[in-house]
Motif scaffolding. Structure first.
Motif, mmCIF file in Angstrom:
data_model
loop_
_atom_site.group_PDB
_atom_site.id
_atom_site.type_symbol
_atom_site.label_atom_id
_atom_site.label_comp_id
_atom_site.label_asym_id
_atom_site.label_seq_id
_atom_site.Cartn_x
_atom_site.Cartn_y
_atom_site.Cartn_z
ATOM 1 N N LYS B 82 53.097 38.822 30.523
ATOM 2 C CA LYS B 82 51.872 38.540 29.492
ATOM 3 C C LYS B 82 50.785 38.249 30.480
ATOM 4 C CE LYS B 82 52.534 35.364 26.416
ATOM 5 N NZ LYS B 82 52.929 34.290 25.691
ATOM 6 N N THR B 83 51.047 37.789 31.595
ATOM 7 C CA THR B 83 50.129 37.224 32.300
ATOM 8 C C THR B 83 49.253 38.494 33.143
ATOM 9 O OG1 THR B 83 51.280 36.894 34.205
ATOM 10 C CG2 THR B 83 50.737 35.169 32.771
ATOM 11 N N PRO B 85 46.833 41.432 33.365
ATOM 12 C CA PRO B 85 45.872 42.090 32.269
ATOM 13 C C PRO B 85 46.073 43.409 32.194
ATOM 14 C CG PRO B 85 44.801 41.269 34.494
ATOM 15 C CD PRO B 85 46.150 40.936 34.600
ATOM 16 N N ALA B 107 42.296 43.207 28.227
ATOM 17 C CA ALA B 107 41.192 42.450 28.932
ATOM 18 C C ALA B 107 40.239 43.697 28.876
ATOM 19 C CB ALA B 107 41.746 42.264 30.155
ATOM 20 N N TRP B 130 37.529 43.401 38.298
ATOM 21 C CA TRP B 130 38.651 42.824 38.543
ATOM 22 C C TRP B 130 38.743 42.179 40.104
ATOM 23 C CZ3 TRP B 130 41.071 40.373 34.932
ATOM 24 C CH2 TRP B 130 40.881 40.881 33.632
ATOM 25 N N LEU B 132 36.311 40.317 41.201
ATOM 26 C CA LEU B 132 35.598 39.279 40.780
ATOM 27 C C LEU B 132 36.462 38.175 40.206
ATOM 28 C CD1 LEU B 132 32.822 38.220 41.211
ATOM 29 C CD2 LEU B 132 32.491 38.724 38.898
ATOM 30 N N SER B 133 37.323 38.788 39.212
ATOM 31 C CA SER B 133 38.189 37.668 38.597
ATOM 32 C C SER B 133 39.337 37.546 39.398
ATOM 33 C CB SER B 133 38.807 38.693 37.242
ATOM 34 O OG SER B 133 39.574 37.752 36.485
ATOM 35 N N LYS B 134 39.908 36.165 39.203
ATOM 36 C CA LYS B 134 41.115 35.677 39.564
ATOM 37 C C LYS B 134 42.334 36.349 38.970
ATOM 38 C CE LYS B 134 39.688 32.722 42.725
ATOM 39 N NZ LYS B 134 40.065 32.609 44.048
ATOM 40 N N LEU B 135 43.347 36.644 39.617
ATOM 41 C CA LEU B 135 44.386 37.282 38.846
ATOM 42 C C LEU B 135 45.718 36.208 39.076
ATOM 43 C CD1 LEU B 135 43.567 40.722 40.320
ATOM 44 C CD2 LEU B 135 44.050 40.178 37.921
ATOM 45 N N ALA B 136 46.368 36.360 38.147
ATOM 46 C CA ALA B 136 47.610 35.173 38.174
ATOM 47 C C ALA B 136 48.737 35.906 39.139
ATOM 48 C CB ALA B 136 48.467 35.283 36.713
ATOM 49 N N GLU B 137 49.222 34.855 39.849
ATOM 50 C CA GLU B 137 50.565 35.515 40.857
ATOM 51 C C GLU B 137 51.515 35.815 40.192
ATOM 52 O OE1 GLU B 137 50.870 32.478 43.927
ATOM 53 O OE2 GLU B 137 48.777 32.773 44.533
#
Lengths: 139, 159
Positions: B82-83, B85, B107, B130, B132-137
């Motif tokens: 789910k994390t 995007p 997203a 994307w 620019l955006s942080k992304l979950a590890e």
């Protein structure tokens, strides 16, 4: 943004809020910017029937009363409000904040830049992306 | 993108998939593009532990077997997935598709342009946003591996 609906900014720091406003003006973003200072006030705004629902929410994380993650928990459990995309705009680079935000279905996690030129570039990219993206009607 | 993990494209139309590939190449996006043809195959890829989890999923809606909305219902109920995007890339402008997608926490929802230049602009904006955006590890091990790879690459470059 593509939509003519307002953008809801949830930000307790008045200088940061002003910076967002200024960037919007510089970029000629026509959407009205509604500014609330914490999650509680944002929910009040969103739940008042007389207010226009925003097409996008810009969310700070560290705020008094109700912080960004607490706000996300409530909004993303609300049948009507959950469809409004939320973009986190914060100074936190902590992995826990990033993971938790994405677990609550945020549509972006942007770290604020102190440099005002860079900050305007950030808002330009957010604006460009959400001009391209379709947005759901929220009524 | 800033992230080095692959991008997962779920798209049943082979011409559309080729167009995405070409656009990424033209934009010099170096992330590997993993192409699957429906939701079922996407889930298979995502749930196979030997595959690298993608940093972003580009999702078509109209697909056989398991369509985009069905895929979202499963992926967004899965704690591991789910994390990641998901950006919808479709020809559908139907309000019901838009609302359902956003209710399932997409997203972004981009309508494919038929014109190639315009299509490249869409992919450029997705790449820009994307990056620019942080992304979950996903897996810490893997991330650390990536970091090492990046450092090695830098060292090699300097050397």
């Amino acid at each position: 943004m593509r939509d003519s609906m307002p953008i809801l900014l949830i930000e307790d720091d008045s200088v940061d809020a002003m910076t967002v406003k200024r960037a919007f003006k510089e970029l000629n973003v026509a959407n009205q910017l509604v500014h609330t200072v914490d999650g509680e006030q944002a929910l009040e705004y969103l739940r008042s029937e007389s207010n226009k629902k925003p097409c996008l929410i810009l969310l700070d994380l560290n705020m008094p009363k109700m912080n960004g993650i607490e706000f996300l928990k409530i909004v993303k459990a609300d049948g009507t409000l959950k469809r409004i995309p939320v973009v986190v705009l914060t100074i936190s680079k902590e992995e826990q904040d990033i993971v938790e935000s994405f677990r609550f279905g945020v549509a972006g996690y942007i770290v604020k830049s102190v440099d005002s030129k860079k900050f305007t570039e950030i808002i330009r990219t957010i604006n460009l992306y959400w001009i391209l993206s379709e947005l759901p009607s929220v009524e | 993108m800033r992230d080095l993990r692959p991008i997962l494209l779920a798209e049943d139309d082979s011409v559309d998939a080729m167009t995405v590939k070409r656009a990424l190449k033209d934009l010099k996006v170096t992330n590997r593009l993993v192409h699957v043809v429906d939701g079922e195959q996407a889930l298979e890829y995502l749930r196979n532990e030997s595959n690298k989890k993608p940093c972003l999923i580009l999702l078509d809606l109209n697909m056989p077997k398991m369509n985009g909305i069905e895929f979202l219902k499963v992926a967004k109920a899965d704690e591991m997935l789910k994390t990641i995007p998901v950006v919808v890339l479709t020809t559908s402008r139907q309000e019901q598709d838009i609302v359902e997608s956003f209710e399932l926490s997409v997203a972004g929802y981009m309508v494919k342009a038929v014109d190639y230049k315009k299509f490249v602009e869409v992919i450029r904006t997705i790449d820009l946003y994307w990056s620019l955006s942080k992304l979950a590890e996903q897996e810490e091990e893997e991330e650390r591996g990536n970091e090492d790879a990046r450092l090695n690459a830098n060292t090699a470059h300097r050397g």
